[in-house]
Design a protein around this motif. Structure first.
Motif, PDB file in Angstrom:
ATOM      1  N   SER A  20       0.838  -1.208   0.000  1.00  0.00           N
ATOM      2  CA  SER A  20       0.000   0.000   0.000  1.00  0.00           C
ATOM      3  C   SER A  20       0.867   1.250   0.000  1.00  0.00           C
ATOM      4  CB  SER A  20      -0.935   0.025   1.216  1.00  0.00           C
ATOM      5  OG  SER A  20      -2.155  -0.627   0.932  1.00  0.00           O
ATOM      6  N   LEU A  82      -4.777  -4.352  -9.338  1.00  0.00           N
ATOM      7  CA  LEU A  82      -5.168  -2.948  -9.224  1.00  0.00           C
ATOM      8  C   LEU A  82      -4.546  -2.112 -10.334  1.00  0.00           C
ATOM      9  CD1 LEU A  82      -4.718  -2.406  -5.369  1.00  0.00           C
ATOM     10  CD2 LEU A  82      -6.812  -3.001  -6.597  1.00  0.00           C
ATOM     11  N   TYR A 109      -7.290   7.545  -9.795  1.00  0.00           N
ATOM     12  CA  TYR A 109      -7.897   6.216  -9.738  1.00  0.00           C
ATOM     13  C   TYR A 109      -7.122   5.296  -8.797  1.00  0.00           C
ATOM     14  CZ  TYR A 109     -10.606   7.512 -13.916  1.00  0.00           C
ATOM     15  OH  TYR A 109     -11.462   8.125 -14.799  1.00  0.00           O
ATOM     16  N   SER A 112      -7.718   5.723  -5.053  1.00  0.00           N
ATOM     17  CA  SER A 112      -8.987   5.211  -4.533  1.00  0.00           C
ATOM     18  C   SER A 112      -8.906   3.745  -4.125  1.00  0.00           C
ATOM     19  CB  SER A 112     -10.103   5.411  -5.568  1.00  0.00           C
ATOM     20  OG  SER A 112      -9.928   4.556  -6.677  1.00  0.00           O
ATOM     21  N   VAL A 113      -7.922   3.005  -4.659  1.00  0.00           N
ATOM     22  CA  VAL A 113      -7.813   1.578  -4.333  1.00  0.00           C
ATOM     23  C   VAL A 113      -6.490   1.216  -3.663  1.00  0.00           C
ATOM     24  CG1 VAL A 113      -9.404   0.867  -6.167  1.00  0.00           C
ATOM     25  CG2 VAL A 113      -6.953   1.040  -6.659  1.00  0.00           C
ATOM     26  N   LEU A 116      -6.341  -0.986  -0.477  1.00  0.00           N
ATOM     27  CA  LEU A 116      -6.817  -2.372  -0.460  1.00  0.00           C
ATOM     28  C   LEU A 116      -5.772  -3.379   0.007  1.00  0.00           C
ATOM     29  CD1 LEU A 116      -9.156  -2.527  -3.583  1.00  0.00           C
ATOM     30  CD2 LEU A 116      -9.765  -2.376  -1.171  1.00  0.00           C
ATOM     31  N   SER A 167     -13.906   8.896  -7.607  1.00  0.00           N
ATOM     32  CA  SER A 167     -12.826   8.105  -7.026  1.00  0.00           C
ATOM     33  C   SER A 167     -12.772   8.284  -5.511  1.00  0.00           C
ATOM     34  CB  SER A 167     -11.486   8.512  -7.643  1.00  0.00           C
ATOM     35  OG  SER A 167     -11.482   8.268  -9.029  1.00  0.00           O
ATOM     36  N   GLN A 171     -13.204   5.355  -2.642  1.00  0.00           N
ATOM     37  CA  GLN A 171     -12.227   5.103  -1.580  1.00  0.00           C
ATOM     38  C   GLN A 171     -12.860   5.202  -0.201  1.00  0.00           C
ATOM     39  OE1 GLN A 171      -8.834   7.686  -1.515  1.00  0.00           O
ATOM     40  NE2 GLN A 171      -7.683   6.348  -0.166  1.00  0.00           N
ATOM     41  N   PHE A 174     -14.684   2.100   0.828  1.00  0.00           N
ATOM     42  CA  PHE A 174     -13.815   1.022   1.309  1.00  0.00           C
ATOM     43  C   PHE A 174     -13.547   1.146   2.813  1.00  0.00           C
ATOM     44  CE2 PHE A 174     -11.980   0.688  -3.182  1.00  0.00           C
ATOM     45  CZ  PHE A 174     -12.762  -0.409  -3.484  1.00  0.00           C
TER      46      PHE A 174
END
Length: 199
Positions: A20, A82, A109, A112-113, A116, A167, A171, A174
């Protein structure tokens, strides 16, 4: 099945996803390429440099300086799942088909992930240090405050950035379960958080 977050006082990188952190470093790198093409203000330039330096300093600390406390086995999220869709989407949905604009869109983009792998790691290990839960809360809060800023700018300036807003909403979604458990468990001092997960 349930996942228990144990809040302990040990000082370690265990529970922090290096993947991350690398993704966040990539986010800031691709977003702030305009450092080389335009000058907005001293404040803007300094903040961009600070974000970049801190992102890569964190990666350095995780993978090199304190690698003995980094749990690489649990940090096993496949980031290509991703990166490939995000890269493809940034080519398809952007405001201008130019290298800097596509990379800026990619950064939006990807941000936003990017969390994860961290959420996956906590789910896999079933626990996180107390400092990790606080870190994740403030990371999510930072993004949620972006949403408030966009609402304010829309009402005061008529400004609306569809890519950034969508976006940001994704996020924030999540983080919703994490926010709920953080407020109901950690802030109440129970020392642990239980996240219901499907079998």
């Amino acid at each position: 099945m349930s996942v228990t977050f144990k809040c302990r006082g040990k000082s370690t990188f265990k529970g922090i996803s290096g993947k991350s952190q690398v993704l966040f470093g990539l986010v800031f790198t691709t977003r702030y390429l305009d450092l080389f093409t335009s000058f907005i203000s001293v404040y803007n330039t300094v903040m961009k440099v600070v974000f970049l330096v801190l992102a890569y300093a964190t990666v350095y600390l995780i993978y090199l300086r304190f690698r003995s406390s980094y749990d690489s086995e649990s940090d096993s999220f496949r980031v290509e799942f991703l990166l490939v869709p995000v890269a493809g989407l940034s080519f398809l949905e952007n405001y201008a088909f130019s290298p800097l604009e596509i990379l800026w869109t990619f950064s939006i983009y990807l941000e936003s992930v990017a969390i994860l792998p961290q959420l996956f790691m906590i789910t896999k290990t079933g626990e996180a240090e107390s400092i990790t839960t606080h870190y994740l809360f403030f990371l999510g809060l930072y993004r949620a405050l972006y949403l408030a800023n966009w609402v304010w700018r829309y009402h005061t300036e008529g400004f609306f950035d569809q890519i950034a807003v969508v976006s940001g909403v994704v996020q924030t979604i999540f983080y919703c379960d994490f926010f709920y458990l953080y407020f109901t468990k950690v802030l109440r001092g129970s020392g642990k958080m239980t996240l219901p997960m499907p079998v």
